[in-house]
Design an enzyme around this catalytic site. Structure first.
Site: not given
Ligand code: ITT
Length: 208
Positions: A15, A76, A192
Site C-alpha cells: 500500500k 482500509d 486505491r
Molecule cells: P494497514 O492497516 O497497516 O494499512 P493492512 O494490510 O492491515 O495494512 P488492511 O487492513 O486494509 O491493511 O487489509 C487490506 C488487505 O486486503 C491486504 O492485507 C490485502 O490482503 C488485501 N488488499 C487490499 N488491497 C489490495 C491490493 O491492491 N492488492 C492486493 N491485495 C489487496
C-alpha cells in the site's frame, strides 16, 4: 521552504509504495508512522474491529492522528467475492489463520481458491474496495474517499506483480490479473488509485 507533513498511517509495504505515487504531485511531505517515531504496538491490532471499511479506516486515522498530531490519512481495503456474500471483505488480511512466520498473502490466496474450488466463471465475480479517511486535526470532521474496481477470481495465481490477492484478481479494465500488470497499469484502474486520486484532488483544493 518546509512543506507541511501528511502522515500516511499504514504499515503495509505494498500500500505504501502505491499511495506515495498517488500523492506525489502534492506540496506536502509524506511521512509514515516509523518516520515520526510511532512504532508498531499491540494496541494497533485491536483497531480493525469494525464491520465496514470506512469504520476501520476511521479508527486507524483517529488513532494515528492523536498520536502524531499531524494531518493523517488511513486506508482500509479488501476484496469482496459476490458468491461468498462479500467475503473476505474487511477480513481480507486475516482470511486464512496464519502462524507467525508464515506467508500471509500466500495462505490467504490458497484459502480463497479453496473456497471457490469448482466454482464456474459466473460465481467468481469480485471487486476490490478502498476507503481512505483523512483527519486534519484533533476532533476535526473526517473526510472519506472511496474507490472500487471489478474483476473475477482466477483458478490459479497468474503473475508475480503487486501484492496480496493481486495474482488472483483478473481485472475487467485490464483484461489480465493485477499480478500480471505493471505498477502503472494497476494504479490507473485500481480501487486505491481511484480513492487516492480523489483525495489528492481534494487536498490540492484544500491545502494543509
Ligand atoms: P494497514 O492497516 O497497516 O494499512 P493492512 O494490510 O492491515 O495494512 P488492511 O487492513 O486494509 O491493511 O487489509 C487490506 C488487505 O486486503 C491486504 O492485507 C490485502 O490482503 C488485501 N488488499 C487490499 N488491497 C489490495 C491490493 O491492491 N492488492 C492486493 N491485495 C489487496
Amino acid at each position: 521552504m518546509t512543506l507541511p507533513k501528511l502522515l500516511i498511517a499504514t504499515r503495509n509495504p505494498g500500500k505504501r509504495r502505491e499511495i506515495q505515487q498517488f500523492l506525489d504531485d502534492l506540496s506536502v511531505e509524506i511521512v509514515f508512522p516509523d518516520d515520526v517515531g510511532i512504532y508498531e504496538s499491540p494496541q494497533e491490532l485491536k483497531l480493525e474491529t469494525e464491520s465496514t471499511f470506512e469504520g476501520n479506516a476511521r479508527a486507524k486515522a483517529e488513532f494515528f492522528q492523536k498520536r502524531s498530531r499531524l494531518p493523517t490519512v488511513a486506508e482500509d481495503s479488501g476484496i469482496e467475492v459476490l458468491s461468498l456474500g462479500g467475503a473476505p471483505g474487511v477480513r481480507s488480511r486475516r482470511f486464512a489463520m496464519v502462524q507467525p512466520g508464515q506467508d500471509e498473502a500466500e495462505a490467504n490466496n490458497r484459502e480463497l481458491l479453496r473456497r471457490l474450488a469448482g466454482a464456474p466463471p459466473d460465481r467468481r465475480g469480485a471487486r476490490y474496495r478502498s476507503v481512505a479517511v483523512f483527519i486534519k486535526k484533533l476532533d476535526a470532521l473526517p473526510h472519506v474517499f472511496e474507490g472500487s474496481c471489478q474483476g473475477r477470481i482466477t483458478t490459479e495465481p497468474q503473475g508475480t506483480g503487486g501484492f496480496g490477492y493481486d495474482p488472483l484478481f483478473h481485472s475487467n479494465d485490464l483484461e489480465k490479473t493485477f499480478g500480471q500488470a505493471n505498477p502503472e497499469e494497476k494504479n490507473a484502474v485500481s480501487h486505491r488509485g481511484r480513492a487516492f486520486r480523489a483525495l489528492a484532488k481534494w487536498l490540492a483544493e484544500n491545502p494543509l
